[in-house]
Design an enzyme around this catalytic site. Structure first.
Site, PDB file in Angstrom:
ATOM      1  N   GLN A 220       0.816  -1.213   0.000  1.00 18.41           N
ATOM      2  CA  GLN A 220       0.000   0.000   0.000  1.00 18.41           C
ATOM      3  C   GLN A 220       0.852   1.267   0.000  1.00 18.41           C
ATOM      4  O   GLN A 220       0.476   2.282  -0.578  1.00 18.41           O
ATOM      5  CB  GLN A 220      -0.959  -0.011   1.191  1.00 18.41           C
ATOM      6  CG  GLN A 220      -2.010  -1.101   1.102  1.00 18.41           C
ATOM      7  CD  GLN A 220      -2.780  -1.071  -0.202  1.00 18.41           C
ATOM      8  OE1 GLN A 220      -3.309  -0.039  -0.618  1.00 18.41           O
ATOM      9  NE2 GLN A 220      -2.839  -2.226  -0.873  1.00 18.41           N
ATOM     10  N   HIS A 223       1.908   3.035  -3.423  1.00 18.54           N
ATOM     11  CA  HIS A 223       0.969   3.815  -4.234  1.00 18.54           C
ATOM     12  C   HIS A 223       1.381   5.272  -4.369  1.00 18.54           C
ATOM     13  O   HIS A 223       1.204   5.895  -5.412  1.00 18.54           O
ATOM     14  CB  HIS A 223      -0.436   3.759  -3.631  1.00 18.54           C
ATOM     15  CG  HIS A 223      -1.219   2.549  -4.016  1.00 18.54           C
ATOM     16  ND1 HIS A 223      -1.541   2.251  -5.319  1.00 18.54           N
ATOM     17  CD2 HIS A 223      -1.746   1.553  -3.264  1.00 18.54           C
ATOM     18  CE1 HIS A 223      -2.244   1.124  -5.349  1.00 18.54           C
ATOM     19  NE2 HIS A 223      -2.373   0.678  -4.116  1.00 18.54           N
ATOM     20  N   GLU A 254      -8.977   3.911   4.867  1.00 22.88           N
ATOM     21  CA  GLU A 254      -9.428   3.392   3.573  1.00 22.88           C
ATOM     22  C   GLU A 254      -9.449   1.861   3.582  1.00 22.88           C
ATOM     23  O   GLU A 254     -10.442   1.233   3.213  1.00 22.88           O
ATOM     24  CB  GLU A 254      -8.493   3.894   2.482  1.00 22.88           C
ATOM     25  CG  GLU A 254      -8.841   3.380   1.095  1.00 22.88           C
ATOM     26  CD  GLU A 254      -7.774   3.746   0.068  1.00 22.88           C
ATOM     27  OE1 GLU A 254      -8.097   3.752  -1.125  1.00 22.88           O
ATOM     28  OE2 GLU A 254      -6.623   3.998   0.466  1.00 22.88           O
ATOM     29  N   HIS A 255      -8.343   1.239   3.992  1.00 21.38           N
ATOM     30  CA  HIS A 255      -8.235  -0.213   4.107  1.00 21.38           C
ATOM     31  C   HIS A 255      -7.952  -0.586   5.560  1.00 21.38           C
ATOM     32  O   HIS A 255      -7.112   0.048   6.207  1.00 21.38           O
ATOM     33  CB  HIS A 255      -7.089  -0.761   3.253  1.00 21.38           C
ATOM     34  CG  HIS A 255      -7.128  -0.356   1.808  1.00 21.38           C
ATOM     35  ND1 HIS A 255      -6.377   0.678   1.304  1.00 21.38           N
ATOM     36  CD2 HIS A 255      -7.817  -0.880   0.765  1.00 21.38           C
ATOM     37  CE1 HIS A 255      -6.607   0.793   0.006  1.00 21.38           C
ATOM     38  NE2 HIS A 255      -7.480  -0.133  -0.342  1.00 21.38           N
ATOM     39  N   ASP A 288      -7.462  -5.180  -4.335  1.00 21.88           N
ATOM     40  CA  ASP A 288      -7.103  -4.149  -5.305  1.00 21.88           C
ATOM     41  C   ASP A 288      -7.378  -4.595  -6.737  1.00 21.88           C
ATOM     42  O   ASP A 288      -7.536  -3.762  -7.628  1.00 21.88           O
ATOM     43  CB  ASP A 288      -5.622  -3.792  -5.174  1.00 21.88           C
ATOM     44  CG  ASP A 288      -5.332  -2.881  -3.990  1.00 21.88           C
ATOM     45  OD1 ASP A 288      -6.286  -2.274  -3.465  1.00 21.88           O
ATOM     46  OD2 ASP A 288      -4.157  -2.774  -3.598  1.00 21.88           O
ATOM     47  N   HIS A 347     -52.514  24.083   0.927  1.00 21.99           N
ATOM     48  CA  HIS A 347     -52.307  22.661   1.167  1.00 21.99           C
ATOM     49  C   HIS A 347     -53.521  22.073   1.900  1.00 21.99           C
ATOM     50  O   HIS A 347     -54.016  20.978   1.553  1.00 21.99           O
ATOM     51  CB  HIS A 347     -51.061  22.428   2.024  1.00 21.99           C
ATOM     52  CG  HIS A 347     -49.768  22.512   1.295  1.00 21.99           C
ATOM     53  ND1 HIS A 347     -49.291  23.686   0.742  1.00 21.99           N
ATOM     54  CD2 HIS A 347     -48.839  21.555   1.024  1.00 21.99           C
ATOM     55  CE1 HIS A 347     -48.125  23.452   0.181  1.00 21.99           C
ATOM     56  NE2 HIS A 347     -47.816  22.153   0.330  1.00 21.99           N
TER      57      HIS A 347
END
Length: 357
Positions: A220, A223, A254-255, A288, A347
């Site tokens: 990771q 990236h 995120e993960h 992924d 109404h």
């Protein structure tokens, strides 16, 4: 100058000059003298890569077909029916990064769920699209590909140009300028959760294999130089599982990899994470690419309120109501009372007209 001001200037140029601005930006920012904005999907790639992509597409279709939203209606009282129907978006734009690396996998993560959801037209923008990306576009059923990137691509899909059509929604990860452009254009075009550098949190107990954890962190971290990775070790008076879970829910990564003896027990207490991987054999790298789960996920704490990309992102819901005559008569009085309390006499009048029907 800041990213925000630079992005605003790029958006303004594209809105004003359309295709001409995109050609100029490609020369100025990417050093690429584009001959045309559009390139045809499809390219020659190795048979092994094509096989891997085919497997990823098949798994994405299987998973996202199961995740697809379904129409639902309920009778709230006799003669009163309310419901919601998922209607596919007409045209979706996918941004596929092309900076430090090219990501055909990200293209698949957007295009396949969009097609499963029934989106009529799918377009892709990517700077310097590689053969792998063009092949992925063809295999996933993308209609058109444009060799433009950055904030200019987001602006082009948001407003439309002479060549690039305006879309209903933009999805897909990108750099800081792409993320900023999505934020600045939020009032013009919808997008998925804001995305930044990749994140991974590992919760590991004494059963975890340190070598596996090291590999996951390295994967990771590669990236982006700004990627954030962390490990919380549980036991041996280092941290309690309660502390680890509290930290995970606060960070909302995120993960989240649960490298613990009983991952399901921990997972039951996780509330904020983009995607959770249950057990050390459930490598984030599998997610992924091939499992069928989606890797377009919220970062920067946005997992507290946003979810990962799915077929849900490619529909809008149409609500409807059906009231029969007898039910209309029963609803009339209470509806009128409510309306009168709010000072809405028209109404109230519209409701009371049904009392004697």
């Amino acid at each position: 100058m800041t990213i925000a001001t630079d992005t605003a200037a790029i958006i303004a140029r594209v809105r004003e000059d359309g295709d001409n601005a995109l050609f100029a930006l490609a020369r100025e920012l990417d050093g690429v003298p584009l001959e045309a904005l559009e390139v045809p999907p499809g390219a020659e790639i190795s048979s092994s890569l094509r096989q891997a992509m085919s497997r990823a597409i098949a798994n994405l279709r299987t998973a996202h077909t199961a995740f697809a939203p379904k129409a639902v209606e309920v009778e709230t009282e006799p003669g009163v029916v309310v419901g919601r129907r998922p209607d596919p978006l007409s045209r979706v734009g996918i941004y596929a990064p092309g900076g430090r690396a090219t990501y055909p996998s990200s293209l698949l993560m957007g295009a396949v769920p969009a097609r499963v959801a029934g989106v009529r037209e799918v377009i892709v923008c990517s700077p310097r699209p590689s053969a792998a990306l063009l092949a992925a576009a063809e295999m996933a059923g993308v209609d058109r590909v444009f060799a433009v990137g950055g904030a200019g691509a987001i602006a082009a899909m948001a407003y439309g140009t002479e060549t690039i059509p305006r879309v209903d929604k933009i999805v897909g990860p990108g750099n800081a300028y792409v993320a900023e452009a999505k934020l600045q254009l939020a009032g013009v075009v919808a997008s998925e959760a804001p995305a930044g550098p990749s994140e991974l949190l590992v919760i590991a107990d004494e059963t975890a294999d340190p070598a596996i954890i090291a590999r996951e962190i390295a994967a990771q971290a590669e990236h982006d130089p700004r990627a954030r990775v962390a490990v919380v070790t549980v036991g041996h008076d280092v941290a309690s599982i309660d502390d680890a879970i509290a930290f995970a829910n606060e960070w909302a990564p995120e993960h989240l990899l649960l490298a613990v003896a009983d991952p399901m027990a921990v997972f039951a207490r996780i509330r904020n994470a983009g995607a959770v991987f249950l057990g050390e054999t459930s490598s984030v790298t599998f997610g992924d690419y091939l499992t069928g789960g989606n890797h377009v996920l919220p970062t920067g704490g946005w997992a507290r309120s946003y979810s990962g990309l799915s077929t849900q992102d490619f529909v809008r819901w149409t609500s409807y109501t059906r009231v029969d005559r007898a039910a209309a008569a029963r609803l009339a009085a209470d509806t009128a009372v409510f309306a009168e309390a709010e000072g809405l006499t028209a109404h109230a009048s519209a409701a009371r007209a049904w009392e004697s029907q």
